[in-house]
Design a protein around this motif. Structure first.
Motif, PDB file in Angstrom:
ATOM      1  N   THR A  29       5.240   3.698   2.010  1.00  0.00           N
ATOM      2  CA  THR A  29       4.504   2.491   1.587  1.00  0.00           C
ATOM      3  C   THR A  29       4.862   1.429   2.671  1.00  0.00           C
ATOM      4  O   THR A  29       5.631   1.412   3.443  1.00  0.00           O
TER       5      THR A  29
ATOM      6  N   VAL B  25      -3.487   3.584  -8.861  1.00  0.00           N
ATOM      7  CA  VAL B  25      -2.282   3.044  -8.157  1.00  0.00           C
ATOM      8  C   VAL B  25      -1.805   1.629  -8.846  1.00  0.00           C
ATOM      9  O   VAL B  25      -2.808   1.091  -9.536  1.00  0.00           O
TER      10      VAL B  25
ATOM     11  N   ILE C   6       5.174  -0.916  -5.754  1.00  0.00           N
ATOM     12  CA  ILE C   6       3.847  -0.416  -5.774  1.00  0.00           C
ATOM     13  C   ILE C   6       4.089   1.121  -6.206  1.00  0.00           C
ATOM     14  O   ILE C   6       5.260   1.706  -5.500  1.00  0.00           O
ATOM     15  N   SER C   7       3.345   1.787  -6.962  1.00  0.00           N
ATOM     16  CA  SER C   7       3.480   3.224  -7.131  1.00  0.00           C
ATOM     17  C   SER C   7       2.088   3.848  -7.355  1.00  0.00           C
ATOM     18  O   SER C   7       1.040   3.029  -7.501  1.00  0.00           O
ATOM     19  N   ARG C   8       2.073   5.125  -7.552  1.00  0.00           N
ATOM     20  CA  ARG C   8       0.886   5.716  -7.924  1.00  0.00           C
ATOM     21  C   ARG C   8       0.889   7.002  -8.441  1.00  0.00           C
ATOM     22  O   ARG C   8       1.903   7.556  -8.441  1.00  0.00           O
TER      23      ARG C   8
ATOM     24  N   SER D  31      -0.818  10.226  -8.276  1.00  0.00           N
ATOM     25  CA  SER D  31      -2.029  10.805  -7.758  1.00  0.00           C
ATOM     26  C   SER D  31      -2.942  11.671  -8.622  1.00  0.00           C
ATOM     27  O   SER D  31      -4.124  11.766  -8.211  1.00  0.00           O
TER      28      SER D  31
ATOM     29  N   ARG E 298       0.830  -1.157  -0.123  1.00  0.00           N
ATOM     30  CA  ARG E 298       0.086  -0.026  -0.078  1.00  0.00           C
ATOM     31  C   ARG E 298       1.090   1.330  -0.115  1.00  0.00           C
ATOM     32  O   ARG E 298       2.153   1.242   0.412  1.00  0.00           O
TER      33      ARG E 298
ATOM     34  N   CYS F 282      -8.015  -4.332  -5.140  1.00  0.00           N
ATOM     35  CA  CYS F 282      -7.560  -3.019  -4.730  1.00  0.00           C
ATOM     36  C   CYS F 282      -8.129  -2.285  -3.829  1.00  0.00           C
ATOM     37  O   CYS F 282      -9.620  -2.638  -3.402  1.00  0.00           O
TER      38      CYS F 282
END
Length: 115
Positions: free
Chosen positions: A57, A78, A69-71, A73, A50, A95
């Protein structure tokens, strides 16, 4: 109404890679945590990874060094990059969007890793 749309699951051989995406819509997400959980048959749902809006993270020990994991915004999206997949990674991946006081879940996407 908040909606989470997942994509990217499928069937892959051990050692292969997959990339999951989850896009959130229908709300204001100024502060949140987005992430991925998984549930294998006969097992409880468990955290995979997460990431917060600040970029902090949490990564499960079982996938550290293999999953990232990346996002984005700006797109409320995500991503979960899964490399060096193992048969034990086989599960339905969900998710999750956490807002203060509320949790939202996607419908789940199947990831199957063949040996």
């Amino acid at each position: 109404q908040v909606q989470l749309v997942e994509s990217g699951g499928g069937l892959v051989q051990a050692g292969g890679s997959l990339r999951l995406s989850c896009a959130a819509s229908g709300g204001t997400f100024s502060f949140n945590v987005m992430g991925w959980y998984r549930q294998a048959p006969g097992s409880q749902r468990e955290l995979v990874a997460r990431i917060s809006t600040a970029g902090a993270t949490n990564i499960a020990d079982s996938v550290k060094g293999r999953f990232t994991i990346s996002r984005d915004s700006g797109k409320n999206t995500v991503y979960l990059q899964m490399n060096s997949l193992k048969p034990e990674d086989t599960a339905v991946y969900y998710c999750n969007l956490y807002l203060p006081g509320r949790d939202y879940w996607g419908q789940g996407t199947q990831v199957t890793v063949s040996s």
